[in-house]
Design an enzyme around this catalytic site. Structure first.
Site, short mmCIF file in Angstrom:
data_model
loop_
_atom_site.label_atom_id
_atom_site.label_comp_id
_atom_site.label_asym_id
_atom_site.label_seq_id
_atom_site.Cartn_x
_atom_site.Cartn_y
_atom_site.Cartn_z
CD GLN A 103 -8.37 6.71 0.75
OE1 GLN A 103 -7.27 6.38 0.00
NE2 GLN A 103 -8.70 6.07 1.80
N PRO A 120 -10.11 0.54 -1.20
CG PRO A 120 -9.52 2.50 0.24
CD PRO A 120 -10.22 1.25 0.35
CB CYS A 152 -1.36 6.54 3.05
SG CYS A 152 -0.06 6.17 1.76
N GLY A 165 -8.81 -5.80 6.87
CA GLY A 165 -7.62 -6.55 7.28
C GLY A 165 -7.76 -7.93 7.23
N GLY A 219 -9.61 -6.32 0.20
CA GLY A 219 -8.53 -5.78 -0.53
C GLY A 219 -7.89 -6.64 -0.98
CB ALA A 268 -2.57 3.71 -4.51
C1 LIG Z 1 -1.41 -2.08 -3.25
C2 LIG Z 1 -2.41 -1.49 -2.17
C3 LIG Z 1 -2.65 -0.26 -2.17
C4 LIG Z 1 -3.47 0.22 -1.05
N1 LIG Z 1 -3.84 1.58 -1.40
C5 LIG Z 1 -4.67 2.05 -0.29
C6 LIG Z 1 -5.31 3.49 -0.55
O1 LIG Z 1 -4.62 4.27 -1.55
N2 LIG Z 1 -5.91 3.96 0.36
C7 LIG Z 1 -6.12 3.31 1.65
O2 LIG Z 1 -7.05 3.83 2.39
N3 LIG Z 1 -5.81 2.00 1.74
C8 LIG Z 1 -4.99 1.64 0.96
N4 LIG Z 1 -4.50 0.26 0.94
C9 LIG Z 1 -4.93 -0.42 2.16
C10 LIG Z 1 -6.26 -1.33 1.91
O3 LIG Z 1 -7.31 -0.66 1.71
C11 LIG Z 1 -6.61 -2.14 3.13
O4 LIG Z 1 -6.98 -1.58 4.03
C12 LIG Z 1 -5.53 -3.19 3.48
O5 LIG Z 1 -4.91 -3.92 2.24
C13 LIG Z 1 -5.91 -4.29 4.34
O6 LIG Z 1 -6.76 -5.29 3.63
P1 LIG Z 1 -6.62 -6.51 3.11
O7 LIG Z 1 -5.87 -7.43 3.94
O8 LIG Z 1 -7.89 -7.16 2.50
O9 LIG Z 1 -5.81 -6.21 1.80
C14 LIG Z 1 -3.86 -0.23 -0.06
C15 LIG Z 1 -3.58 -1.61 0.10
C16 LIG Z 1 -2.70 -2.44 -0.88
C17 LIG Z 1 -2.39 -3.59 -0.92
#
Ligand SMILES: Cc1cc2nc3c(=O)[nH]c(=O)nc-3n(C[C@H](O)[C@H](O)[C@H](O)COP(=O)(O)O)c2cc1C
Length: 352
Positions: free
Chosen positions: A78, A24, A108, A209, A232, A26
């Protein structure tokens, strides 16, 4: 040991067809993003955070309202908030709108959210966090998942104490992004904590992550025992990364494919958010899609300064006319007229 990412798994009775989950995000996880994620191999997709504050006072700053279509399932929606009763109410609405899983945000780190007692602050309030999960799990039939960070401060290991409590309270799966809230997105995700969490709970754990390639996904699955990986940032403007992770197909997309995916994304997002919101929202996607050496820099910059999305689309198609046929094919595959609109605002203050 190689884990098969195409293997299905279950969260209670919900079947997830692959071991890849689209994160997810945002400001990103609009319906077009989720649908595209499913097409490119994500077994589960998640909505952006919807605010349960919207239930009580409808003044939440919002990007719009959530739409759910038949080709998104299985879908996690969510929710975030700090009041167990309001969260339970939101969970009921989310389930009625078609969520296969109700996901709770305890990760968050954004101040606008944490100052209301929601998101990552709940990591330090074990009693309230468990009460929220219990209230939500008691309100819906769908399995409840919780997404959390390792803790509030650098070095915290809060998730290891909290995780088993949340499972006890009714969580059917946990997603861990093992950075602290203080870290935001700096440093690296410490998946040794994910492995510890896996050893402490009897429900599936999703590892989130820094997973950007099949090699990394395989390594995290093998070393942590997590049921799935979540991707993500690696998927921003790059659904082809999902295909590489699930299938090992690392072929670079052609220009036509890039343009076709981007044009479809634009059209769907305009339909969902309206032209005014969508034209600003989409700008970051132009750079993401057209970067990575796919198109020359000046072309990318030109698109970002254009106003109407129709004009953007015209320029894109002119740069790769062969994309038109692909766009037609992609559009023909979309389901029609089966959407449910959820009457809760999408929060624009995301993170996790
Ligand atoms: C722009 C952005 C918005 C995000 N929004 C949410 C969110 O609304 N809810 C949530 O649980 N995690 C949110 N995350 C966290 C991601 O879901 C994820 O856990 C995090 O980016 C680590 O994964 P990655 O390294 O693959 O990006 C957000 C991350 C980014 C970069």
């Amino acid at each position: 040991m190689n884990v098969d990412l195409r293997e299905r798994w279950f969260i209670r009775d919900v079947e997830i067809p692959t071991r890849l989950v689209l994160a997810p995000m945002a400001g990103l996880s609009v319906q077009a993003f989720r649908r595209q994620g499913r097409r490119f191999g994500a077994g589960l997709v998640c909505s952006e955070m919807v605010s349960c504050a919207g239930i009580e006072h409808r003044n939440e700053k919002t990007l719009g309202y959530l739409r759910v279509a038949s080709d998104e399932h299985p879908l996690a929606i969510q929710i975030f908030g700090s009041e167990p009763r309001a969260m339970a109410e939101a969970a009921r609405m989310v389930e009625a709108a078609g969520a296969d899983l109700v996901d709770i945000n305890f990760g968050c780190p954004v101040r606008k959210v944490t100052k209301t007692g929601a998101g990552a602050t709940l990591l330090d309030d074990q009693g309230r966090a468990a009460a929220i999960v219990e209230a939500v799990a008691g309100a819906v039939d769908a399995p409840v998942s919780v997404k959390m960070r390792r803790g509030l401060r650098d070095g915290d290991r809060t998730c290891l104490a909290l995780g088993p409590e949340l499972v006890e309270a009714g969580a059917a799966t946990l997603t861990l992004h093992p950075r602290s809230a203080q870290q935001m997105y700096t440093g690296t995700a410490d998946h040794s904590l994910t492995a510890e969490l896996v050893s402490l709970v009897h429900v599936p754990v999703i590892a989130s992550g820094d997973i950007t390639s099949r090699a990394k996904a395989q390594a995290v699955l093998a070393t942590t025992g997590a049921a799935a990986v979540m991707v993500g940032r690696g998927a921003q403007g790059n659904p082809w990364a999902l295909r590489e992770i699930v299938d090992g197909d690392g072929a670079e997309p052609s220009r036509e494919e890039v343009v076709a995916e981007l044009v479809l994304f634009i059209r769907e997002t305009v339909r969902e958010l309206g032209e005014r919101r969508a034209s600003g929202f989409l700008k970051k996607f132009y750079s993401w899609y057209l970067g990575r050496g796919r198109f020359p820099k000046p072309f990318k910059q030109e698109l970002v300064v254009l106003g109407p999305t129709e004009e953007v689309e015209r320029r894109l198609v002119a740069a790769a006319p062969g994309a038109l046929q692909l766009i037609e094919q992609l559009e023909a595959e979309l389901p029609v007229g089966d959407e449910v609109l959820l009457d809760l605002p999408i929060s624009i203050y995301g993170g996790g």
